[in-house]
Design a protein around this motif. Structure first.
Motif, PDB file in Angstrom:
ATOM      1  N   GLU A  81      76.746  20.592 -11.855  1.00 32.36           N
ATOM      2  CA  GLU A  81      75.732  19.963 -12.512  1.00 32.36           C
ATOM      3  C   GLU A  81      74.536  19.693 -11.683  1.00 32.36           C
ATOM      4  OE1 GLU A  81      76.722  17.415 -15.316  1.00 32.36           O
ATOM      5  OE2 GLU A  81      77.742  18.702 -16.680  1.00 32.36           O
ATOM      6  N   ILE A  82      75.039  18.673 -10.842  1.00 33.67           N
ATOM      7  CA  ILE A  82      74.170  18.058  -9.670  1.00 33.67           C
ATOM      8  C   ILE A  82      73.257  19.185  -8.891  1.00 33.67           C
ATOM      9  CG2 ILE A  82      74.216  16.851  -7.599  1.00 33.67           C
ATOM     10  CD1 ILE A  82      75.956  15.259  -8.879  1.00 33.67           C
ATOM     11  N   TYR A  83      74.120  20.355  -8.529  1.00 32.26           N
ATOM     12  CA  TYR A  83      73.310  21.220  -7.646  1.00 32.26           C
ATOM     13  C   TYR A  83      72.547  22.057  -8.587  1.00 32.26           C
ATOM     14  CZ  TYR A  83      75.157  20.350  -2.942  1.00 32.26           C
ATOM     15  OH  TYR A  83      75.668  19.644  -1.921  1.00 32.26           O
ATOM     16  N   GLN A  84      72.805  22.236  -9.728  1.00 31.19           N
ATOM     17  CA  GLN A  84      71.993  23.121 -10.670  1.00 31.19           C
ATOM     18  C   GLN A  84      70.688  22.244 -10.738  1.00 31.19           C
ATOM     19  OE1 GLN A  84      74.258  23.387 -14.319  1.00 31.19           O
ATOM     20  NE2 GLN A  84      75.363  25.378 -13.747  1.00 31.19           N
ATOM     21  N   ILE A  85      70.767  21.003 -10.941  1.00 38.36           N
ATOM     22  CA  ILE A  85      69.511  20.215 -10.774  1.00 38.36           C
ATOM     23  C   ILE A  85      68.531  20.231  -9.465  1.00 38.36           C
ATOM     24  CG2 ILE A  85      68.468  17.840 -11.272  1.00 38.36           C
ATOM     25  CD1 ILE A  85      70.763  17.417 -13.031  1.00 38.36           C
ATOM     26  N   LEU A  86      69.378  20.114  -8.580  1.00 38.24           N
ATOM     27  CA  LEU A  86      68.667  20.099  -7.144  1.00 38.24           C
ATOM     28  C   LEU A  86      68.019  21.751  -6.933  1.00 38.24           C
ATOM     29  CD1 LEU A  86      71.066  18.223  -5.076  1.00 38.24           C
ATOM     30  CD2 LEU A  86      69.113  17.397  -6.001  1.00 38.24           C
ATOM     31  N   THR A  87      68.864  22.494  -7.185  1.00 34.42           N
ATOM     32  CA  THR A  87      68.325  24.098  -6.972  1.00 34.42           C
ATOM     33  C   THR A  87      67.053  24.301  -8.042  1.00 34.42           C
ATOM     34  OG1 THR A  87      70.458  24.848  -6.499  1.00 34.42           O
ATOM     35  CG2 THR A  87      68.959  26.121  -7.025  1.00 34.42           C
ATOM     36  N   SER A  88      66.881  23.507  -9.044  1.00 39.20           N
ATOM     37  CA  SER A  88      65.806  23.625  -9.986  1.00 39.20           C
ATOM     38  C   SER A  88      64.430  22.916  -9.470  1.00 39.20           C
ATOM     39  CB  SER A  88      66.138  23.151 -11.217  1.00 39.20           C
ATOM     40  OG  SER A  88      67.148  24.204 -11.834  1.00 39.20           O
ATOM     41  N   LEU A  89      64.939  21.667  -9.019  1.00 33.57           N
ATOM     42  CA  LEU A  89      63.530  20.834  -8.514  1.00 33.57           C
ATOM     43  C   LEU A  89      63.195  20.625  -7.220  1.00 33.57           C
ATOM     44  CD1 LEU A  89      65.020  17.649 -10.851  1.00 33.57           C
ATOM     45  CD2 LEU A  89      63.226  19.510 -11.273  1.00 33.57           C
ATOM     46  N   GLU A  90      64.203  20.827  -6.228  1.00 36.47           N
ATOM     47  CA  GLU A  90      63.875  20.829  -4.939  1.00 36.47           C
ATOM     48  C   GLU A  90      62.757  21.909  -4.456  1.00 36.47           C
ATOM     49  OE1 GLU A  90      66.590  18.303  -1.938  1.00 36.47           O
ATOM     50  OE2 GLU A  90      67.769  19.815  -3.109  1.00 36.47           O
ATOM     51  N   PRO A  91      63.306  23.306  -4.653  1.00 36.49           N
ATOM     52  CA  PRO A  91      62.484  23.977  -4.018  1.00 36.49           C
ATOM     53  C   PRO A  91      61.062  24.183  -4.400  1.00 36.49           C
ATOM     54  CG  PRO A  91      64.541  25.093  -4.645  1.00 36.49           C
ATOM     55  CD  PRO A  91      64.539  23.653  -5.150  1.00 36.49           C
ATOM     56  N   ASP A  92      60.755  23.895  -5.796  1.00 42.03           N
ATOM     57  CA  ASP A  92      59.263  23.846  -6.101  1.00 42.03           C
ATOM     58  C   ASP A  92      58.462  22.680  -5.346  1.00 42.03           C
ATOM     59  OD1 ASP A  92      59.412  26.213  -7.718  1.00 42.03           O
ATOM     60  OD2 ASP A  92      59.984  24.793  -9.657  1.00 42.03           O
ATOM     61  N   ALA A  93      59.444  21.390  -5.491  1.00 44.40           N
ATOM     62  CA  ALA A  93      58.608  20.420  -4.944  1.00 44.40           C
ATOM     63  C   ALA A  93      58.231  20.676  -3.403  1.00 44.40           C
ATOM     64  CB  ALA A  93      59.390  19.015  -5.011  1.00 44.40           C
ATOM     65  N   ALA A  94      59.091  21.246  -2.599  1.00 40.83           N
ATOM     66  CA  ALA A  94      58.928  21.663  -1.272  1.00 40.83           C
ATOM     67  C   ALA A  94      57.803  22.644  -1.059  1.00 40.83           C
ATOM     68  CB  ALA A  94      60.452  22.105  -0.455  1.00 40.83           C
TER      69      ALA A  94
END
Length: 223
Positions: A81-94
């Protein structure tokens, strides 16, 4: 004045305890009464108690009546679940940050973190590598500028970091991950948001797959 001093003591206890958990000096399954935890830190029980309440809210520990505190296991389902969230949010922010065309001066802390990862990999110092890897992500999270996103994602980093520390000696040297960080940095420097998004998503997806395979193979969530 007294309230400010108390807040400082609680914050110090919180940071100390979180570091003990993130680096697995207090590993998954570790259990101790609160007085023992306070003695371990060389602090009084009240700020330690308040710090533990914060860490329980973040999903790192469980407070057990009359038995103290237990560091929660690293469960595959939680990491998924944590990596699903990180994969959704971090790339767009970066990617959004890349599109601001950051200067070399702005990117200098990321350059240092990447260079530290490369040097640690060369010397086979995995603990230093993990610290530099975590620092890269923390710095980029700060640079992207969305305060609410930063506060939300930072709590997930603590969970992800301790899982990486537990499992990093169960996999091969992190050559690919180190190269991906260097490539992400190069795309940030070029202002190429699309490439940052694509590579960052690939990086998090691959990392999650490797981590979950190890957690499920060795049943580490049962700790």
């Amino acid at each position: 004045m007294a309230e400010a001093a108390k807040s400082t003591r609680v914050e110090a206890a919180y940071e100390r305890l979180k570091d003990e958990i993130r680096t697995n000096r207090m590993p998954p399954g570790f259990q101790a009464p609160e007085p023992e935890i306070a003695l371990r830190l060389g602090m009084s029980r009240t700020p330690v108690r308040e710090a533990l309440i914060r860490l329980e809210a973040e999903g790192l520990v469980e407070l057990i009546p009359r038995r103290g505190v237990r560091v929660l296991p690293i469960r595959a389902e939680d990491m998924r679940e944590i990596y699903q969230i990180l994969t959704s949010l971090e790339p767009d922010a970066a990617a959004r940050y890349a599109e601001t065309h950051p200067s070399d001066q702005e990117l200098a802390p990321l350059e240092r973190a990447t260079a530290d990862m490369e040097a640690a990999l060369e010397s086979e110092d995995l603990d230093t590598w993990a610290e530099a890897d975590d620092r890269f992500h923390q710095i980029l999270l700060d640079l992207q500028g969305n305060r609410r996103l930063k506060e939300f994602v930072r709590a997930l980093y603590d969970q992800a970091h301790r899982a990486r520390v537990v499992t990093m000696r169960m996999r091969g040297p992190p050559h690919r991950s180190t190269q991906e960080h260097r490539d992400i940095l190069n795309y940030l420097r070029a202002g190429d948001g699309d490439s940052v998004r694509r590579l960052f998503k690939q990086h998090r997806t691959r990392s999650a797959e490797e981590l979950l395979a190890i957690l499920e193979k060795y049943k580490l969530g049962q700790l």
